[in-house]
Structure formats: structure tokens, C-alpha cells
Design an enzyme around this catalytic site. Structure first.
Site, PDB file in Angstrom:
ATOM      1  N   GLN A  13       0.816  -1.204   0.000  1.00 25.00           N
ATOM      2  CA  GLN A  13       0.000   0.000   0.000  1.00 25.00           C
ATOM      3  C   GLN A  13       0.856   1.262   0.000  1.00 25.00           C
ATOM      4  O   GLN A  13       1.913   1.303   0.615  1.00 25.00           O
ATOM      5  CB  GLN A  13      -0.928   0.007   1.211  1.00 25.00           C
ATOM      6  CG  GLN A  13      -2.005  -1.049   1.113  1.00 25.00           C
ATOM      7  CD  GLN A  13      -3.055  -0.950   2.205  1.00 25.00           C
ATOM      8  OE1 GLN A  13      -3.528  -1.954   2.691  1.00 25.00           O
ATOM      9  NE2 GLN A  13      -3.431   0.249   2.577  1.00 25.00           N
ATOM     10  N   SER A  94       4.596  -6.325   2.649  1.00 25.46           N
ATOM     11  CA  SER A  94       3.270  -6.291   3.272  1.00 25.46           C
ATOM     12  C   SER A  94       2.230  -6.910   2.334  1.00 25.46           C
ATOM     13  O   SER A  94       2.330  -8.085   1.990  1.00 25.46           O
ATOM     14  CB  SER A  94       2.925  -4.839   3.659  1.00 25.46           C
ATOM     15  OG  SER A  94       1.731  -4.787   4.393  1.00 25.46           O
ATOM     16  N   LEU A  95       1.259  -6.120   1.893  1.00 26.57           N
ATOM     17  CA  LEU A  95       0.262  -6.634   0.943  1.00 26.57           C
ATOM     18  C   LEU A  95       0.919  -7.296  -0.265  1.00 26.57           C
ATOM     19  O   LEU A  95       0.419  -8.278  -0.819  1.00 26.57           O
ATOM     20  CB  LEU A  95      -0.632  -5.487   0.468  1.00 26.57           C
ATOM     21  CG  LEU A  95      -1.457  -5.816  -0.778  1.00 26.57           C
ATOM     22  CD1 LEU A  95      -2.621  -6.710  -0.418  1.00 26.57           C
ATOM     23  CD2 LEU A  95      -1.881  -4.582  -1.503  1.00 26.57           C
ATOM     24  N   ARG A 119      -9.182  -8.864   3.671  1.00 26.53           N
ATOM     25  CA  ARG A 119      -8.049  -8.446   4.514  1.00 26.53           C
ATOM     26  C   ARG A 119      -8.098  -6.942   4.740  1.00 26.53           C
ATOM     27  O   ARG A 119      -7.966  -6.454   5.866  1.00 26.53           O
ATOM     28  CB  ARG A 119      -6.738  -8.862   3.835  1.00 26.53           C
ATOM     29  CG  ARG A 119      -5.449  -8.526   4.582  1.00 26.53           C
ATOM     30  CD  ARG A 119      -4.254  -8.975   3.725  1.00 26.53           C
ATOM     31  NE  ARG A 119      -2.967  -8.802   4.385  1.00 26.53           N
ATOM     32  CZ  ARG A 119      -2.207  -7.720   4.307  1.00 26.53           C
ATOM     33  NH1 ARG A 119      -2.618  -6.676   3.589  1.00 26.53           N
ATOM     34  NH2 ARG A 119      -1.038  -7.667   4.915  1.00 26.53           N
ATOM     35  N   HIS A 203       0.275  -3.928  10.917  1.00 29.92           N
ATOM     36  CA  HIS A 203       1.402  -4.746  11.413  1.00 29.92           C
ATOM     37  C   HIS A 203       1.703  -4.520  12.895  1.00 29.92           C
ATOM     38  O   HIS A 203       2.844  -4.653  13.321  1.00 29.92           O
ATOM     39  CB  HIS A 203       2.655  -4.533  10.547  1.00 29.92           C
ATOM     40  CG  HIS A 203       2.430  -4.916   9.109  1.00 29.92           C
ATOM     41  ND1 HIS A 203       2.287  -6.228   8.713  1.00 29.92           N
ATOM     42  CD2 HIS A 203       2.279  -4.172   7.990  1.00 29.92           C
ATOM     43  CE1 HIS A 203       2.068  -6.261   7.406  1.00 29.92           C
ATOM     44  NE2 HIS A 203       2.059  -5.033   6.944  1.00 29.92           N
ATOM     45  N   GLN A 252       1.425 -12.439   9.486  1.00 29.47           N
ATOM     46  CA  GLN A 252       1.957 -11.248   8.821  1.00 29.47           C
ATOM     47  C   GLN A 252       1.127 -10.000   9.112  1.00 29.47           C
ATOM     48  O   GLN A 252       1.644  -8.897   9.169  1.00 29.47           O
ATOM     49  CB  GLN A 252       2.012 -11.529   7.306  1.00 29.47           C
ATOM     50  CG  GLN A 252       2.732 -10.485   6.500  1.00 29.47           C
ATOM     51  CD  GLN A 252       1.886  -9.949   5.362  1.00 29.47           C
ATOM     52  OE1 GLN A 252       0.685  -9.750   5.500  1.00 29.47           O
ATOM     53  NE2 GLN A 252       2.518  -9.704   4.240  1.00 29.47           N
TER      54      GLN A 252
END
Length: 314
Positions: A13, A94-95, A119, A203, A252
Site C-alpha cells: 500500500q 506487506s500486501l 483483509r 502490522h 503477517q
């Protein structure tokens, strides 16, 4: 053919922009087809959204996540169609780890679109708007950032969440605790510590409820052993067991992104060339900061993709 010196990385993102991939869509039919596939899963026209919507709309997390996944998978398919070399390893920030899993054959694209939409929705719901915050800390080592977070928590949550490169760490948590940690980092000698325009503290432990809600949906989805090894954010290692990969993708959501270690793991395994597969060039820039010996390429534009195919020919 696999190029043993080539790695692919996929952004998360923050890389989304209105009008992104417009040139690529004209040059590569795979881009149009991939967006069409995602739109049929989502029930709205994703391509129209990213070309004609507003920045505010594409910054909504449950839209951002499918949009970036689709963009990365579309460019990887275009890379394949142009005869690009197969990378020896992959990772996503991340994503972006979901994009890596799709491109490495771990799960079907349509399943990933469904999961990342959910998500995004669950992550946004986990903390009411305005109660969480994230901030970038520049020019302070990891241990000093961690110490500043520990002293600033005061019973609330604030922690280092993205270890992006040496001297660049993102912190996140409850808004007041992040504010305190920003000041503590500045006092400890950070060159800069500034809030990020993000509405949820990704996170962190505050995301654990979202992870717990998403876990059954991940569990119910078919995962396979990767055809190309993927280095995971949680521990900067590869994993071949589908059940273990599912567990990592749950973990994660509330664990730090160990990006510096992921890139170092690539370099130590023989990576010399790194391709950022998605909009923007954030990860290519970070890679050069982490290991100056790496050559980094972006492939968002058709000419960039064509040049990179030639440069990394196996």
C-alpha cells in the site's frame, strides 16, 4: 528459463495512483484481461476506479489491496508474455506478499483478490478511524527506534512495524502513543519523524483481531507449494509447506515487515538483479539503500518492461 541472479519484488500500500498502468494497458493485453478478471470477482469495475476514480477512493484499504494485487499480477503476466526470465526468488512488501504468492503459483489469482479485499476490510475495521496512526522515522538505528517505542507505550501499543532499509523504520500503534514515540525518536537523534497519511496501524498487535477473522478464510483456500521460492515478511526465510505459508499470512497481519532482512536474504542467495513488479519505484529505491551491489528495475511503463526483459535475459 530461470535466471539464478534475478529476484522479483512486489509493492504494498502507498504505491497506488489514479491513472497508473494506463500505458501498460495499451501495450499489453494481459493488463486489461487481469483487471477484467478482478472486476468480475469484486463486482465493480476496478480499471475504471483506478483510471477515473478519486485518490481518496483508491486509498480506502479494501479497494487499495485488490487494486495493487491486480496491478502487480497484471505486470507479471505481461512480463511472462514478453518472454521475461523466470526469477529465482520473490518477495512482497506487506500486501505485496500476496502478489508474490500468486505469481509463484501458491494460490489462484481470483482467490487472492477475494482474500485481500476481506483483509483490507478487516484491517480497517480493527481500529476505528482516528484511533491509530503510523509514522516514518529517518536516520535512527533499529534498536534506538525500538527503545523509543518501548518508553513511549505507557500501557498503549506502539512498535516498529516496517524495517524498510537501514535508517528507515516505520512505527505504528495507537495515535497518542505514536505521537509520543515521534517526539522520543526526535530526542534520540532521528533526522526526521513524521506521521504518515494512513488510517490504520498496520502490522501491530492492534491488527490481531483482523488476523483472527481472516484466518478461517485463508484456511479454506487452496494453497500449493511455491514454484518460485518466496521470502516471507515475518521471518525473512522461504517456506515450501502450504500449511506453514497459510500460518505466515495470518501472522503477517500483526507482525513487522522485515524488509531489510528480506532483501539481504536475496542478496546472500545470489540475487544481483531485482525487478519491482507493480506501480511506483519505492522498493527499487530501498533495495539500493540496503545493498548497493543490486541492480534494480521498474516495469510499470511498457518501455521499462521491454528494457528490463532484455537487461535480465537468462
Amino acid at each position: 528459463m530461470t535466471n539464478p541472479a534475478l529476484a522479483f519484488v512486489f509493492p504494498g500500500q502507498g504505491s497506488q495512483q489514479i491513472g497508473m498502468l494506463a500505458d501498460a494497458a495499451q501495450a499489453f493485453p494481459e493488463v486489461v484481461a487481469t483487471f477484467s478478471e478482478a472486476s468480475s470477482v469484486l463486482g465493480y469495475d476496478l480499471w475504471d476506479l483506478c483510471q477515473n476514480g478519486t485518490q481518496e477512493e483508491i486509498n480506502q484499504t479494501e479497494r487499495t489491496q485488490p487494486l495493487l494485487l491486480t496491478s502487480s499480477v497484471a505486470l507479471y503476466r505481461a512480463w511472462q508474455a514478453q518472454g521475461g526470465a523466470v526469477p529465482a526468488t520473490m518477495a512482497g512488501h506487506s500486501l505485496g506478499e500476496w502478489s508474490a504468492l500468486v505469481c509463484s503459483g501458491v494460490l489462484a489469482f481470483e482467490d487472492a483478490v477475494r482474500l485481500v479485499r476481506e483483509r483490507g476490510r478487516l484491517m480497517q475495521e480493527a481500529v476505528p478511524a482516528g484511533e491509530g496512526a503510523m509514522a516514518a522515522v529517518i536516520g535512527l538505528d533499529d534498536q534506538a527506534v525500538e527503545a523509543a517505542c518501548a518508553e513511549s507505550a505507557q500501557g498503549a501499543v506502539v512498535s516498529a512495524v516496517n524495517y524498510n532499509s537501514p535508517g528507515q523504520v516505520v512505527i505504528a500503534g495507537s495515535a497518542a502513543a505514536v505521537e509520543r514515540a515521534i517526539e522520543a525518536c526526535k530526542s534520540a537523534g532521528a533526522k526526521r519523524a513524521l506521521p504518515l497519511p494512513v488510517s490504520a496501524p498496520f502490522h501491530t498487535e492492534l491488527m490481531r483481531p483482523a488476523a483472527e477473522k481472516l484466518a478461517p478464510q485463508i484456511e479454506a483456500t487452496a494453497f500449493h507449494a511455491p514454484e518460485t521460492p518466496v521470502i516471507h515478511n515475518v521471518h525473512a526465510k522461504t517456506e515450501s509447506d502450504p500449511a506453514a505459508i497459510k500460518a505466515l499470512m495470518v501472522e503477517q497481519i500483526y507482525s513487522p515487515v522485515r524488509w531489510t532482512e528480506c532483501v539481504q536474504a536475496m542478496a546472500s542467495s545470489g540475487t544481483q538483479q531485482l525487478v519491482e513488479c507493480g506501480p511506483g519505484k519505492v522498493l527499487a529505491g530501498l533495495a539500493k539503500r540496503i545493498d548497493r551491489s543490486l541492480s534494480a528495475f521498474n516495469i510499470e511503463k511498457p518501455e521499462q518492461l521491454s528494457d528490463a526483459v532484455k537487461a535480465v535475459a537468462s
